[in-house]
Design a protein around this motif. Structure first.
Motif, PDB file in Angstrom:
ATOM      1  N   VAL A 150      35.029  31.890  43.881  1.00  0.00           N
ATOM      2  CA  VAL A 150      34.336  33.188  44.086  1.00  0.00           C
ATOM      3  C   VAL A 150      35.166  34.394  44.250  1.00  0.00           C
ATOM      4  CG1 VAL A 150      34.080  32.993  46.538  1.00  0.00           C
ATOM      5  CG2 VAL A 150      32.222  33.875  45.183  1.00  0.00           C
ATOM      6  N   ASP A 151      36.266  34.555  44.495  1.00  0.00           N
ATOM      7  CA  ASP A 151      37.172  35.438  44.478  1.00  0.00           C
ATOM      8  C   ASP A 151      38.865  35.194  44.480  1.00  0.00           C
ATOM      9  OD1 ASP A 151      37.715  38.308  45.042  1.00  0.00           O
ATOM     10  OD2 ASP A 151      37.233  38.340  47.288  1.00  0.00           O
ATOM     11  N   VAL A 152      39.179  36.303  43.934  1.00  0.00           N
ATOM     12  CA  VAL A 152      40.544  36.134  43.569  1.00  0.00           C
ATOM     13  C   VAL A 152      41.393  37.386  44.449  1.00  0.00           C
ATOM     14  CG1 VAL A 152      42.559  36.126  41.736  1.00  0.00           C
ATOM     15  CG2 VAL A 152      40.261  35.352  41.264  1.00  0.00           C
ATOM     16  N   TYR A 153      42.618  36.898  45.265  1.00  0.00           N
ATOM     17  CA  TYR A 153      43.403  37.907  45.765  1.00  0.00           C
ATOM     18  C   TYR A 153      44.820  38.246  45.048  1.00  0.00           C
ATOM     19  CZ  TYR A 153      39.718  37.356  49.239  1.00  0.00           C
ATOM     20  OH  TYR A 153      38.372  37.393  49.822  1.00  0.00           O
ATOM     21  N   TYR A 154      44.981  39.230  44.667  1.00  0.00           N
ATOM     22  CA  TYR A 154      46.374  39.471  44.308  1.00  0.00           C
ATOM     23  C   TYR A 154      47.422  39.936  45.171  1.00  0.00           C
ATOM     24  CZ  TYR A 154      43.872  38.794  39.642  1.00  0.00           C
ATOM     25  OH  TYR A 154      43.202  38.191  38.727  1.00  0.00           O
ATOM     26  N   ASP A 155      48.564  39.336  45.190  1.00  0.00           N
ATOM     27  CA  ASP A 155      49.680  39.607  46.048  1.00  0.00           C
ATOM     28  C   ASP A 155      48.998  39.495  47.499  1.00  0.00           C
ATOM     29  OD1 ASP A 155      51.511  40.749  44.287  1.00  0.00           O
ATOM     30  OD2 ASP A 155      50.628  42.686  44.390  1.00  0.00           O
ATOM     31  N   GLY A 156      48.146  38.586  47.580  1.00  0.00           N
ATOM     32  CA  GLY A 156      47.631  38.072  49.097  1.00  0.00           C
ATOM     33  C   GLY A 156      46.648  39.028  49.681  1.00  0.00           C
ATOM     34  N   ALA A 157      46.353  40.139  48.918  1.00  0.00           N
ATOM     35  CA  ALA A 157      45.681  41.010  49.910  1.00  0.00           C
ATOM     36  C   ALA A 157      44.356  41.893  49.254  1.00  0.00           C
ATOM     37  CB  ALA A 157      46.358  42.185  50.395  1.00  0.00           C
ATOM     38  N   VAL A 158      44.541  42.270  47.943  1.00  0.00           N
ATOM     39  CA  VAL A 158      43.571  42.808  46.973  1.00  0.00           C
ATOM     40  C   VAL A 158      42.487  41.805  46.790  1.00  0.00           C
ATOM     41  CG1 VAL A 158      43.267  44.603  45.104  1.00  0.00           C
ATOM     42  CG2 VAL A 158      45.518  44.325  46.455  1.00  0.00           C
ATOM     43  N   SER A 159      41.310  42.117  46.950  1.00  0.00           N
ATOM     44  CA  SER A 159      40.225  41.239  46.710  1.00  0.00           C
ATOM     45  C   SER A 159      39.462  41.834  45.176  1.00  0.00           C
ATOM     46  CB  SER A 159      39.101  41.045  47.649  1.00  0.00           C
ATOM     47  OG  SER A 159      37.955  40.678  47.357  1.00  0.00           O
ATOM     48  N   GLU A 160      39.592  40.914  44.234  1.00  0.00           N
ATOM     49  CA  GLU A 160      38.985  41.340  42.991  1.00  0.00           C
ATOM     50  C   GLU A 160      37.397  41.660  42.996  1.00  0.00           C
ATOM     51  OE1 GLU A 160      38.936  39.039  39.233  1.00  0.00           O
ATOM     52  OE2 GLU A 160      40.491  40.325  38.818  1.00  0.00           O
ATOM     53  N   LEU A 161      36.673  40.687  43.759  1.00  0.00           N
ATOM     54  CA  LEU A 161      35.254  40.831  43.897  1.00  0.00           C
ATOM     55  C   LEU A 161      35.117  42.018  44.849  1.00  0.00           C
ATOM     56  CD1 LEU A 161      32.900  39.239  43.263  1.00  0.00           C
ATOM     57  CD2 LEU A 161      32.985  38.202  45.703  1.00  0.00           C
ATOM     58  N   ALA A 162      35.869  42.531  45.853  1.00  0.00           N
ATOM     59  CA  ALA A 162      35.630  43.469  46.496  1.00  0.00           C
ATOM     60  C   ALA A 162      35.728  44.813  45.618  1.00  0.00           C
ATOM     61  CB  ALA A 162      36.491  43.899  47.783  1.00  0.00           C
ATOM     62  N   THR A 163      36.721  44.831  44.817  1.00  0.00           N
ATOM     63  CA  THR A 163      36.850  45.893  44.038  1.00  0.00           C
ATOM     64  C   THR A 163      35.655  46.161  42.924  1.00  0.00           C
ATOM     65  OG1 THR A 163      39.390  45.707  44.117  1.00  0.00           O
ATOM     66  CG2 THR A 163      38.482  46.818  42.332  1.00  0.00           C
ATOM     67  N   GLN A 164      35.357  44.960  42.362  1.00  0.00           N
ATOM     68  CA  GLN A 164      34.086  45.371  41.487  1.00  0.00           C
ATOM     69  C   GLN A 164      33.018  45.584  42.258  1.00  0.00           C
ATOM     70  OE1 GLN A 164      34.310  41.164  40.002  1.00  0.00           O
ATOM     71  NE2 GLN A 164      35.816  41.766  38.315  1.00  0.00           N
ATOM     72  N   ARG A 165      32.787  44.878  43.355  1.00  0.00           N
ATOM     73  CA  ARG A 165      31.427  45.374  44.321  1.00  0.00           C
ATOM     74  C   ARG A 165      31.352  46.821  44.543  1.00  0.00           C
ATOM     75  NH1 ARG A 165      27.983  42.947  48.233  1.00  0.00           N
ATOM     76  NH2 ARG A 165      27.702  44.460  49.983  1.00  0.00           N
ATOM     77  N   SER A 166      32.484  47.275  44.760  1.00  0.00           N
ATOM     78  CA  SER A 166      32.491  48.779  45.139  1.00  0.00           C
ATOM     79  C   SER A 166      32.080  49.584  43.657  1.00  0.00           C
ATOM     80  CB  SER A 166      33.948  49.261  45.464  1.00  0.00           C
ATOM     81  OG  SER A 166      33.970  50.678  45.749  1.00  0.00           O
TER      82      SER A 166
END
Length: 199
Positions: A150-166
């Motif tokens: 349901v979500d992917v975190y790059y470099d352990g911190a950046v949430s792809e889903l949170a970025t898209q949600r914004s």
């Protein structure tokens, strides 16, 4: 002493890791196919079945839409989920454009406490002559009962889903579900044509 992991929980952890490893295998196949000359459309067709099986696109579209989701009709929800899946598959097909000896390593899995819940699977891409890139996947029980990402975190911190949600909430506020649907379709078409590059 550490308490032993219960059988159901251990099974869930292994199931979550299996979902991620299934995705990684498909990604490596696509990268090698691209290196051998396979074009975008062929990679897209090759990746889509695995992405549909490993990702919870309907749930991701719901989360990305925030409170707007409850006001959508069933038809709007279905169209947005489908467009979200197509955009994701297009992103992967564009991103996986070659192979130079990369491999994926699964590092571990652990349960995530509320409110997120689910299981976080830690992994990394090992690249010859480069520093490994960490990628973590949040796996949970999707609306259909299966274990899915349901979500992917790059470099352990950046949430792809949170970025898209914004990004998507801004579009929904200004243009509604029709505007978001148009934007997702534009992104997919631009990735397919090479007008946009996958980040």
């Amino acid at each position: 002493l550490l308490a032993p992991v219960s059988a159901p929980r251990a099974q869930s952890l292994e199931q979550a890791k299996s979902v991620v490893e299934t995705l990684h295998n498909a990604m490596l196949d696509a990268m090698k196919a691209a290196q051998a000359g396979q074009n975008f459309q062929a990679r897209y067709a090759k990746l889509t079945p695995t992405l549909d099986k490993t990702y919870a696109f309907s749930d991701m579209a719901r989360i990305s839409s925030g409170s707007h989701w409850t006001s959508f009709s069933d038809d709007e929800k279905a169209k947005l989920a489908k467009a979200y899946g197509r955009m994701s598959a297009s992103t992967y097909a564009a991103r996986l454009s070659g192979f130079s000896g990369e491999r994926f390593e699964t590092l571990g899995a652990e349960a995530v406490p509320a409110p997120s819940k689910g299981i976080m699977v830690s992994s990394q891409i090992v690249r010859p002559a480069y520093k490994p890139v960490s990628i973590s996947y949040l796996v949970f029980q999707a609306s259909d009962g299966s274990a899915r990402i349901v979500d992917v975190y790059y470099d352990g911190a950046v949430s792809e889903l949170a970025t898209q949600r914004s990004q998507y909430l801004s579009i929904l506020r200004d243009k509604g579900s029709a505007g978001l649907l148009t934007r997702l379709e534009e992104l997919s078409n631009d990735l397919a044509s090479g007008k946009a590059t996958a980040k």
